[in-house]
Design a protein around this motif. Structure first.
Motif, PDB file in Angstrom:
ATOM      1  N   VAL A   1      -0.375  20.158 -33.183  1.00 36.10           N
ATOM      2  CA  VAL A   1      -1.105  18.951 -32.821  1.00 36.10           C
ATOM      3  C   VAL A   1      -0.279  17.732 -33.203  1.00 36.10           C
ATOM      4  O   VAL A   1       0.275  17.667 -34.296  1.00 36.10           O
ATOM      5  CB  VAL A   1      -2.484  18.905 -33.523  1.00 36.10           C
ATOM      6  N   SER A   2      -0.169  16.785 -32.280  1.00 37.14           N
ATOM      7  CA  SER A   2       0.559  15.549 -32.559  1.00 37.14           C
ATOM      8  C   SER A   2      -0.409  14.423 -32.848  1.00 37.14           C
ATOM      9  O   SER A   2      -1.477  14.340 -32.244  1.00 37.14           O
ATOM     10  CB  SER A   2       1.412  15.144 -31.359  1.00 37.14           C
ATOM     11  N   LEU A   3       0.007  13.550 -33.783  1.00 39.47           N
ATOM     12  CA  LEU A   3      -0.690  12.284 -33.976  1.00 39.47           C
ATOM     13  C   LEU A   3       0.181  11.236 -33.308  1.00 39.47           C
ATOM     14  O   LEU A   3       1.346  11.068 -33.652  1.00 39.47           O
ATOM     15  CB  LEU A   3      -0.845  11.965 -35.458  1.00 39.47           C
TER      16      LEU A   3
ATOM     17  N   GLU B   1       8.029  11.757 -37.416  1.00 39.47           N
ATOM     18  CA  GLU B   1       8.967  11.118 -36.493  1.00 39.47           C
ATOM     19  C   GLU B   1      10.368  11.738 -36.603  1.00 39.47           C
ATOM     20  O   GLU B   1      11.341  11.035 -36.847  1.00 39.47           O
ATOM     21  CB  GLU B   1       9.082   9.617 -36.818  1.00 39.47           C
ATOM     22  N   PRO B   2      10.485  13.044 -36.423  1.00 39.79           N
ATOM     23  CA  PRO B   2      11.746  13.697 -36.762  1.00 39.79           C
ATOM     24  C   PRO B   2      12.894  13.352 -35.827  1.00 39.79           C
ATOM     25  O   PRO B   2      14.047  13.561 -36.175  1.00 39.79           O
ATOM     26  CB  PRO B   2      11.410  15.185 -36.637  1.00 39.79           C
ATOM     27  N   LEU B   3      12.605  12.820 -34.656  1.00 39.18           N
ATOM     28  CA  LEU B   3      13.675  12.633 -33.671  1.00 39.18           C
ATOM     29  C   LEU B   3      14.038  11.177 -33.433  1.00 39.18           C
ATOM     30  O   LEU B   3      14.939  10.881 -32.662  1.00 39.18           O
ATOM     31  CB  LEU B   3      13.266  13.277 -32.333  1.00 39.18           C
TER      32      LEU B   3
ATOM     33  N   LEU C   1      19.819  14.169 -27.117  1.00 40.46           N
ATOM     34  CA  LEU C   1      19.637  15.067 -28.248  1.00 40.46           C
ATOM     35  C   LEU C   1      18.165  15.225 -28.594  1.00 40.46           C
ATOM     36  O   LEU C   1      17.706  16.296 -29.000  1.00 40.46           O
ATOM     37  CB  LEU C   1      20.408  14.488 -29.445  1.00 40.46           C
ATOM     38  N   ARG C   2      17.410  14.130 -28.398  1.00 43.75           N
ATOM     39  CA  ARG C   2      15.975  14.171 -28.683  1.00 43.75           C
ATOM     40  C   ARG C   2      15.291  15.245 -27.855  1.00 43.75           C
ATOM     41  O   ARG C   2      14.461  15.987 -28.350  1.00 43.75           O
ATOM     42  CB  ARG C   2      15.346  12.816 -28.348  1.00 43.75           C
TER      43      ARG C   2
ATOM     44  N   GLU D   1       7.421  12.575 -26.009  1.00 45.97           N
ATOM     45  CA  GLU D   1       7.711  13.583 -27.020  1.00 45.97           C
ATOM     46  C   GLU D   1       6.440  14.335 -27.423  1.00 45.97           C
ATOM     47  O   GLU D   1       6.405  15.568 -27.444  1.00 45.97           O
ATOM     48  CB  GLU D   1       8.308  12.860 -28.231  1.00 45.97           C
ATOM     49  N   ALA D   2       5.376  13.571 -27.692  1.00 47.33           N
ATOM     50  CA  ALA D   2       4.117  14.187 -28.107  1.00 47.33           C
ATOM     51  C   ALA D   2       3.557  15.081 -27.007  1.00 47.33           C
ATOM     52  O   ALA D   2       3.162  16.222 -27.252  1.00 47.33           O
ATOM     53  CB  ALA D   2       3.111  13.106 -28.491  1.00 47.33           C
TER      54      ALA D   2
END
Lengths: 262, 353
Positions: free
Chosen positions: B33-35, B160-162, B169-170, B197-198
């Protein structure tokens, strides 16, 4: 390609260099002068004054005292300074800004005033033993160096590294020693050297706190100079420079001096 | 071991400022799950509460059967991946990865074997003896990922790892993250401000604003059926057109648009929330036509998007954005109508405007 340098810049650089190195040359010269008074350029050449320096037991005794104070005072100051610097870097947003300035006060206050007030409070006020008040005094005057230099390296430390360690199962106190300290080692060593040298050379605070039977080398030099104006003090000064150079050399050999500029 | 994460009625404060308001979120076993939200919406606060770096002022956080709410952070057993990677600069790649195992008292030989195995899985076996300073951003994030995965945590969290990586690359890294997360079946909480991304890697996404979850749904639902004006605007429904239902026939509702023309909304697709409501569309949901049943407009500035032209349109409902076909560019200043395409619209309650 030739880089163009203005002649005035060369002159300015030469002058700066001269002012930095000149006094050292004069002292070294004076220390080998075969005269019974300080003079430059030296007349004659002798190592007599070096022999004399080693023969005066007061110099040896006070040198040991000075070393103990420099090591002990700096260590004590680090015990206070590192946690303080850590707290100020870690909680920069939460803590009021003036806290950082409080730790610089010992530099801002004239050292004479600091020495006098320490004498009034520690030595004559609560009658602490001389060695103990000297230790506290020295810890106090080197505290700004410890806090500032360690703080500078903590300010560039990413505290999520510490959180990463905690998330991997490492308690916070342990993360402080296994993750944080190794990464600010450079700052701690740089702070230690600065503080050590400051303590070793201190006159104005020590002069108020030394007493019967206990003195530091700079104070002893001062006392010696008041009685004899012979080149012994020059030779002791040269030896002191030697000690400083030796300390730097050992650090350079074991850790590399590049960390000082990092 | 897969478990679920429950955040139950959590409220959090920074000093006296309330940053999370009665937030509840359940992440099922093995679910990602993304916030999602802009900075200050409370997404990072939520992650830090679960990690144990912050304490909630009210509410409970449970991981499977365990109550985490008052548990010290180092006992929570959560794999964390940081935006800044947060690798230990004084340790090699192998020692970075082995760090968590060492804290768990795993023997040196076993540590090395498991760390090397994980380094291999993220494709860095040639770099195991390097220090983080000698790695690229993407390699660092792989190490961070390996370091979090090697302890086999029941919960993985990504902050926010990317965002420190470049665009190409992301995309590669998020695929990699999803692949590893699914392979291990680990429950995961992912924090990001990047919608693409999410949406691309999550089972469900929670869109957050001002310390609340505005909508929690599968990406497909969020993208086509936003539940409120905030989410609609967030996912690109830029046009909010006030409408009024005027008649109802067997299978459709007839609604009046600004300017007086009417639009048929089939009942099997739309539920009209009230007599006055909002029709939300993306720019491509408004067809620019010379005439017809639509909103009369004077076309303003035209911009070229590659796949279409976009027009700033001055209408009775304010400024709207509409996309027109490449084949027929309209001149700025010409009159036209904007015809909403029902299949690309959604209906929102009127008070949302």
């Amino acid at each position: 390609m030739q880089r163009k340098t203005h002649p005035l810049l060369i002159a300015f650089a030469a002058l700066t260099f001269f002012f930095l190195v000149g006094p050292l040359i004069i002292i070294i010269g004076a220390s080998v002068s075969d005269t019974s008074f300080l003079t430059f350029p030296p007349r004659g050449l002798t190592l007599h004054w070096y022999q004399n320096a080693f023969e005066i037991s007061a110099f040896k005794r006070t040198f040991v005292t000075s070393l103990m104070l420099a090591v002990g005072g700096t260590a004590l100051s680090m015990c206070i300074g590192i946690p303080a610097a850590y707290a100020m870097a870690r909680y920069r947003v939460e803590l009021p800004r003036f806290l950082g300035n409080i730790f610089v006060l010992p530099i801002l206050i004239p050292e004479i005033v600091l020495g006098f007030s320490l004498m009034k409070s520690l030595a004559t006020g609560i009658n602490l033993p001389i060695m103990l008040s000297l230790l506290i005094g020295h810890a106090l005057i080197v505290l700004p160096y410890c806090v500032r230099v360690v703080g500078a390296s903590l300010n560039s430390f990413d505290f999520s590294i510490e959180e990463a360690a905690v998330s991997l199962g490492c308690p916070r106190w342990k993360a402080f020693f296994t993750v944080l300290l190794p990464n600010v080692r450079a700052g701690i060593i740089a702070g230690f050297i600065l503080a050590f040298i400051t303590s070793l050379n201190d006159v104005s605070v020590s002069i108020f706190l030394t007493g019967p039977g206990v003195s530091t080398l700079p104070i002893q030099l001062l006392a010696h100079m008041e009685q004899f104006f012979d080149p012994t003090i020059a030779s002791v000064s040269v030896l002191l420079m030697g000690v400083t150079v030796a300390v730097m050399a050992i650090v350079e050999r074991t850790l590399g001096l590049t960390f000082l500029t990092k | 071991m897969t478990v679920s994460l429950s955040i139950e009625n959590v409220t959090a404060h920074y000093g006296t400022t309330k940053v999370l308001e009665d937030l509840s979120l359940h992440i099922a076993e093995g679910e990602l799950v993304s916030l999602l939200g802009s900075s200050g919406c409370g997404k990072t606060t939520t992650l830090r509460l679960v990690a144990g770096f912050l304490e909630p002022t009210a509410g409970k956080i449970r991981l499977g059967e365990r109550d985490l709410t008052r548990l010290p952070a180092h006992n929570r057993d959560i794999g964390l991946v940081f935006q800044t990677y947060a690798l230990f600069p004084h340790l090699t790649v192998r020692d970075n990865v082995a760090f968590g195992l060492k804290q768990r008292g795993v023997s040196a030989g076993e540590r090395k074997r498991r760390a090397d195995d994980m380094i291999d899985r993220v494709g860095l076996n040639a770099l195991a003896d390097r220090y983080p300073a000698n790695l690229s951003g993407g390699q660092r994030q792989r190490v961070a990922l390996a370091r979090a995965l090697v302890i086999e945590p029941p919960l993985l969290m990504f902050d926010e790892p990317l965002s420190n990586l470049d665009a190409k690359l992301r995309v590669d890294m998020r695929v990699e993250i999803r692949r590893l997360q699914q392979a291990n079946g680990t429950t995961a909480l992912y924090v990001t401000h990047d919608q693409e991304e999410a949406f691309s890697i999550s089972d469900r996404v929670a869109i957050m604003n001002a310390g609340r979850i505005m909508q929690l749904d599968a990406p497909e639902v969020l993208y086509s059926r936003p539940a409120n004006a905030f989410v609609a605007d967030f996912v690109g429904f830029e046009n909010m057109i006030p409408m009024k239902a005027i008649a109802e026939s067997g299978d459709a509702v007839r609604a009046e648009m600004p300017g007086g023309a009417t639009l048929n909304l089939p009942k099997d697709t739309f539920t009209v929330p009230s007599q006055n409501f909002i029709l939300a569309t993306r720019p491509e949901g408004l067809l620019v036509a010379p005439s017809g049943d639509g909103i009369p407009t004077s076309l303003g500035l035209r911009t070229y998007l590659g796949r279409a032209y976009q027009y700033q349109c001055d209408t009775a409902a304010g400024e709207l954005k509409a996309n027109g076909p490449l084949a027929h560019p309209y001149e700025s200043g010409s009159n036209a109508v904007l015809i909403p395409q029902p299949e690309q619209c959604c209906l929102l309650p009127a008070e949302a405007a």
